[in-house]
Scaffold this active site. Structure first.
Site, mmCIF file in Angstrom:
data_model
loop_
_atom_site.group_PDB
_atom_site.id
_atom_site.type_symbol
_atom_site.label_atom_id
_atom_site.label_comp_id
_atom_site.label_asym_id
_atom_site.label_seq_id
_atom_site.Cartn_x
_atom_site.Cartn_y
_atom_site.Cartn_z
ATOM 1 N N GLY A 121 -3.478 8.660 2.367
ATOM 2 C CA GLY A 121 -3.259 7.285 1.952
ATOM 3 C C GLY A 121 -4.355 6.371 2.442
ATOM 4 N N ASP A 122 -4.442 5.209 1.812
ATOM 5 C CA ASP A 122 -5.387 4.199 2.259
ATOM 6 C C ASP A 122 -4.812 2.826 1.944
ATOM 7 O OD1 ASP A 122 -8.208 3.998 3.396
ATOM 8 O OD2 ASP A 122 -8.259 2.536 1.772
ATOM 9 N N THR A 123 -4.960 1.915 2.891
ATOM 10 C CA THR A 123 -4.447 0.559 2.732
ATOM 11 C C THR A 123 -5.606 -0.417 2.751
ATOM 12 O OG1 THR A 123 -2.366 1.170 3.805
ATOM 13 C CG2 THR A 123 -2.879 -1.177 3.679
#
Length: 198
Positions: A76-78
């Site tokens: 994931g990446d935010t």
């Protein structure tokens, strides 16, 4: 044969992130990765790359960077964005202060992308978009937040699960996505992949 003997083995999961927040969020779904393997990739945005495109690319590249195995790889990446601008992860006080000053009293978007790579190499992706608005921040409030150290290493210079939550007037979307993993989207991907989620 008994029903137990006929049952397929439970899928295995590797989390492509060293973030303790993502592990804690996964635990809320009743999922514990059997291994943590942080992806080591270049996270520099491409020239003129839009925030949504960047978030999706980062999640995808992290999932693909982990060596192949018979496990599912969740990455994931935010990304915190203000207009078309991608805000950096705050690695020093000056960056955190600049981010908070920019975000003071205005709306911004938090884009949280996840990618699940299956053992056969197929990739499924989801993107969560949340709108967040800080109250107008006084110099004293910014100073106090900087002194807390909660900003360190955080996209956009803040962590919603810490002291910053008291400075946020409202959010529209997923709170867990702002923390670091959109649970609704993660649950959908894992359930479709055969993880035993109720």
């Amino acid at each position: 044969m008994t029903e137990t003997a006929d049952a397929a083995p439970a899928p295995r999961l590797v989390l492509a992130s060293a973030s303790p927040r993502r592990r804690e969020l996964l635990a809320r779904l009743g999922v514990a990765p059997e291994a943590i393997c942080a992806a080591d990739i270049d996270e520099t945005p491409a020239k003129a790359e839009l925030p949504r495109v960047y978030a999706r690319r980062m999640a995808r590249e992290k999932a693909l960077a982990i060596p192949g195995s018979d496990a599912h790889i969740l990455a994931g990446d935010t990304v915190v964005s203000c207009g078309r601008r991608i805000l950096p992860k705050a690695e020093d006080e000056a960056t955190a202060r600049a981010c908070l000053t920019l975000l003071s009293g205005r709306r911004h978007r938090v884009l949280s992308a996840i990618a699940l790579r299956h053992p056969d190499g197929t990739l499924h992706e989801r993107l969560s978009e949340t709108v967040v608005r800080f109250k107008p921040l006084t110099a004293e409030e910014i100073d106090g937040y900087i002194a807390s150290g909660d900003w360190d290493g955080k996209a956009g210079g803040y962590a919603i699960q810490g002291r910053a939550e008291g400075l946020i007037a409202w959010i529209q979307g997923s709170h867990s996505a702002v923390v670091g993993l959109p649970l609704f989207e993660a649950r959908a991907l894992l359930k479709a992949a055969g993880f035993p989620l109720t």
